[in-house]
Design an enzyme around this catalytic site. Structure first.
Site, PDB file in Angstrom:
ATOM      1  N   ALA A  40      43.006  36.876  32.781  1.00 22.83           N
ATOM      2  CA  ALA A  40      42.269  35.919  33.594  1.00 22.83           C
ATOM      3  C   ALA A  40      41.756  36.696  34.800  1.00 22.83           C
ATOM      4  O   ALA A  40      42.449  37.562  35.316  1.00 22.83           O
ATOM      5  CB  ALA A  40      43.185  34.780  34.042  1.00 22.83           C
ATOM      6  N   PRO A  85      34.233  41.096  42.286  1.00 25.85           N
ATOM      7  CA  PRO A  85      34.205  42.021  43.420  1.00 25.85           C
ATOM      8  C   PRO A  85      33.811  41.378  44.736  1.00 25.85           C
ATOM      9  O   PRO A  85      34.292  41.777  45.795  1.00 25.85           O
ATOM     10  CB  PRO A  85      33.187  43.085  42.994  1.00 25.85           C
ATOM     11  N   THR A 117      43.771  43.189  35.659  1.00 27.32           N
ATOM     12  CA  THR A 117      44.971  43.675  34.988  1.00 27.32           C
ATOM     13  C   THR A 117      44.844  43.444  33.482  1.00 27.32           C
ATOM     14  O   THR A 117      44.442  42.366  33.051  1.00 27.32           O
ATOM     15  CB  THR A 117      46.212  42.937  35.517  1.00 27.32           C
ATOM     16  N   GLU A 125      50.259  30.511  38.882  1.00 30.14           N
ATOM     17  CA  GLU A 125      50.158  31.950  39.157  1.00 30.14           C
ATOM     18  C   GLU A 125      50.861  32.291  40.467  1.00 30.14           C
ATOM     19  O   GLU A 125      51.604  33.283  40.566  1.00 30.14           O
ATOM     20  CB  GLU A 125      48.683  32.344  39.219  1.00 30.14           C
ATOM     21  N   ALA A 160      46.236  36.558  43.588  1.00 31.28           N
ATOM     22  CA  ALA A 160      46.485  35.108  43.474  1.00 31.28           C
ATOM     23  C   ALA A 160      46.240  34.367  44.784  1.00 31.28           C
ATOM     24  O   ALA A 160      46.696  33.238  44.966  1.00 31.28           O
ATOM     25  CB  ALA A 160      47.903  34.834  42.974  1.00 31.28           C
ATOM     26  N   GLY A 161      45.523  35.003  45.699  1.00 34.08           N
ATOM     27  CA  GLY A 161      45.251  34.408  47.001  1.00 34.08           C
ATOM     28  C   GLY A 161      45.951  35.182  48.095  1.00 34.08           C
ATOM     29  O   GLY A 161      47.169  35.342  48.070  1.00 34.08           O
ATOM     30  N   THR A 162      45.191  35.699  49.031  1.00 31.30           N
ATOM     31  CA  THR A 162      45.751  36.522  50.113  1.00 31.30           C
ATOM     32  C   THR A 162      46.621  35.680  51.058  1.00 31.30           C
ATOM     33  O   THR A 162      46.600  34.444  51.019  1.00 31.30           O
ATOM     34  CB  THR A 162      44.617  37.148  50.936  1.00 31.30           C
TER      35      THR A 162
END
Length: 376
Positions: free
Chosen positions: A121, A125, A155, A239, A360-362
């Site tokens: 998934a 950029p 990944t 996630e 998965a989100g900063t």
């Protein structure tokens, strides 16, 4: 409160497998990535379908079965492999199971559970954590979508059999313009343009993908047309939850190693752990881990029961990944020069842990989400 005898039996089974078939190869895989065959082996053992129904080849377990797998991967020190497996089991396949048709589940979910197909998934950029900023366009032409765009930091990208791709309509209609498409490797216009070198997680491959006039059957649409953004938001909760579980388990492993090292390491005629400054460091590390671990389990229980605790999941992900980085950093400090050397595990743990505060989100995105739940 959270783990039954069956969970502990599963934990032992996974641990034995990792000790026998994974740990002996970790150093080699850090140099050239793990082989595709490990997915097939994981599938044979049932580890890729722990919480999927038996009708698709799964084991029919609950969400804590997935947490057991994530924790044991972290405790074995195989960060790259653990991440790659989580991409398959907790990121790419859940939307196919929840929103896909029966035919789609048979075609993509079941082979992924068996380890015969590797799934991914993906992000972009220029979008990163800004999911609404995705630019990959899927234009509808009859019974196909024509997809154009570029994805990066993927990944399993070089080894995947299919990708769950987030696209938007040619003429964007806000959040209603997004779709999730399965695009199979070998589809004309789907190309792996390069693999990327990175700070940590060296045992897993990370690639850049290009979709250029890639014709994808409408039958590959996951869920209803225009529901892709909503479905992706649901996927991201799982996630983030599994990221938190793996991160804090990894922190516990580093803490245990560091504490044992401090007990055995001699300096100025006594063990390093006997110095108050080191004791207090270790106490702080253990206390943070205990508190966050409890919160992660509590939140995972809500998710397992079908609740949608966005605030708590975001908080768990934020805290667990920050603590993992803090613990690894303190571990290096306590080990001193040894901590900086690759022959000691804390160096790799420090490099691997850093990714979880981005993927998965900063941290910053987690804080924005949390602020919104408070009405800020």
């Amino acid at each position: 409160m959270y783990f039954s005898d069956a969970h502990e039996e599963l934990r032992l089974h996974i641990s034995k497998f990792l000790d026998k078939e994974v740990r002996p190869h970790l150093e080699e895989w850090e140099e050239k990535t793990f082989p595709d065959s490990i997915f097939k082996r994981l599938g044979e053992l049932g580890f890729l379908g722990l919480r999927y129904p038996a009708e698709y080849g799964g084991q029919g377990g609950d969400y804590f079965s997935a947490i057991v797998l994530s924790e044991e991967m972290a405790r074995a020190g195989c960060g790259g492999l653990g991440m790659a497996v989580a991409v398959q089991t907790e990121m790419a396949t859940p939307p196919v199971f929840k929103f896909g048709t029966e035919e789609q589940k048979r075609k993509w979910l079941a082979p992924a559970i068996r380890g015969e197909q590797i799934a991914i998934a993906i992000t972009e950029p220029d979008a990163g954590s800004d999911v609404a900023g995705i630019k990959t366009v899927a234009r509808r032409e009859g019974d196909h979508y024509v997809v154009n765009g570029r994805k990066i930091f993927i990944t399993n990208g070089a080894r995947c059999h299919w990708a769950l791709v987030v696209t938007k309509a040619e003429h964007e209609r806000g959040h209603k313009g997004f779709n999730l498409l399965v695009i199979e490797k070998g589809t004309p216009g789907f190309e792996v343009t390069r693999t990327l070198e990175k700070l940590g997680m060296h045992s897993s491959d990370t690639a850049e993908l290009l979709f250029e006039n890639c014709r994808v059957p409408v039958a590959n649409l996951i869920g209803e047309e225009g529901e892709g953004f909503k479905n992706l938001m649901w996927e991201l909760q799982g996630e983030r939850m599994i990221t938190a579980a793996g991160a804090i388990a990894g922190a516990a492993r580093v803490f245990e190693y560091t504490m044992e090292y401090a007990r055995n390491r001699q300096a100025f005629g006594q063990s390093v752990s006997s110095f108050q400054v080191i004791k207090h460091k270790l106490v702080d590390m253990g206390t943070k881990i205990a508190a966050v671990q409890s919160f992660v389990y509590q939140t995972a229980k809500q998710w397992d029961q079908g609740e949608y605790p966005v605030r708590e999941i975001s908080q768990a992900k934020l805290l667990a990944t920050q603590v993992a980085c803090d613990v690894a950093d303190e571990a290096i400090q306590i080990l001193g020069g040894h901590g900086y050397m690759r022959e000691f595990p804390v160096e790799r743990a420090w490099r691997d842990a850093r990714l979880a505060r981005i993927g998965a989100g900063t941290d910053e995105i987690m804080k924005e989400i949390i602020a919104k739940t408070y009405g800020l």
